[in-house]
Design a protein around this motif. Structure first.
Motif, PDB file in Angstrom:
ATOM      1  N   LYS A  26     -10.648   7.905  -5.555  1.00 53.97           N
ATOM      2  CA  LYS A  26     -11.385   8.754  -4.624  1.00 53.97           C
ATOM      3  C   LYS A  26     -11.538  10.118  -5.292  1.00 53.97           C
ATOM      4  O   LYS A  26     -10.554  10.731  -5.708  1.00 53.97           O
ATOM      5  N   ARG A  27     -12.740  10.567  -5.382  1.00 54.32           N
ATOM      6  CA  ARG A  27     -12.979  11.812  -6.109  1.00 54.32           C
ATOM      7  C   ARG A  27     -12.412  13.018  -5.361  1.00 54.32           C
ATOM      8  O   ARG A  27     -12.397  13.060  -4.135  1.00 54.32           O
ATOM      9  N   ARG A  28     -11.944  13.940  -6.131  1.00 54.81           N
ATOM     10  CA  ARG A  28     -11.403  15.223  -5.660  1.00 54.81           C
ATOM     11  C   ARG A  28     -10.143  15.082  -4.808  1.00 54.81           C
ATOM     12  O   ARG A  28      -9.707  16.039  -4.195  1.00 54.81           O
ATOM     13  N   LYS A  29      -9.554  13.940  -4.718  1.00 51.94           N
ATOM     14  CA  LYS A  29      -8.360  13.751  -3.895  1.00 51.94           C
ATOM     15  C   LYS A  29      -7.124  13.432  -4.731  1.00 51.94           C
ATOM     16  O   LYS A  29      -6.024  13.391  -4.194  1.00 51.94           O
ATOM     17  N   GLY A  30      -7.308  13.139  -5.989  1.00 50.96           N
ATOM     18  CA  GLY A  30      -6.181  12.788  -6.840  1.00 50.96           C
ATOM     19  C   GLY A  30      -5.703  11.363  -6.635  1.00 50.96           C
ATOM     20  O   GLY A  30      -4.631  10.993  -7.111  1.00 50.96           O
ATOM     21  N   TYR A  31      -6.482  10.543  -5.927  1.00 51.86           N
ATOM     22  CA  TYR A  31      -6.082   9.168  -5.635  1.00 51.86           C
ATOM     23  C   TYR A  31      -6.626   8.245  -6.704  1.00 51.86           C
ATOM     24  O   TYR A  31      -7.838   8.169  -6.913  1.00 51.86           O
TER      25      TYR A  31
END
Length: 151
Positions: free
Chosen positions: A123-128
């Motif tokens: 998931k972008r920008r979430k660090g996932y």
């Protein structure tokens, strides 16, 4: 208008070729069609195994998705045969050839796994980030002889 007509030389060659070819009558009954196919040196079948259709010949090695209820060495009788044929003749079922007309056996050779498949979830920008790996399981079958039964 001249381009619509065939030259005389090719027409004569076609006529000569047609004179030498033999016109064969189609068999009218199922037993006569099966005997014509049996008289040929090599046969094939189109059969359903594990929900998919496969073109099979004797001694073929077939890889299908894992069959859970079989063991190595078990002999399976292929029941859904859609087509049987040889080089010159073919007989199709509607949708299958009746049971007992053609017998094809398959022997379970091994249970194996395919190559490692990598699935990346992110998931972008979430660090996932998650990496999921797995190997698909398969069963390998050796196709036996194709027996066309007289009836």
């Amino acid at each position: 208008m001249a381009s619509l007509f065939r030259p005389a030389a090719s027409l004569c060659a076609t006529a000569r070729r047609a004179m030498h070819t033999e016109v064969m009558q189609a068999p009218t009954t199922t037993p006569s069609a099966l005997s014509l196919i049996r008289s040929q040196p090599s046969q094939y079948v189109v059969a359903s195994v594990a929900g998919r259709k496969y073109l099979l010949a004797p001694r073929d090695l077939l890889t299908v998705p894992r069959l859970k209820d079989v063991r190595i060495g078990d002999v399976l009788q292929l029941s859904e045969i859609h087509e049987v044929g040889s080089r010159e003749y073919t007989m199709r079922g509607n949708p299958t050839i009746p049971a007992g007309k053609v017998n094809v056996q398959a022997t379970v050779v091994e249970h194996t796994k395919g190559k490692m498949e990598v699935i990346l979830k992110k998931k972008r920008r979430k660090g996932y980030q998650r990496t999921i790996t797995h190997k698909q399981t398969y069963t390998r079958l050796r196709i036996g002889s194709i027996d066309i039964v007289d009836q």
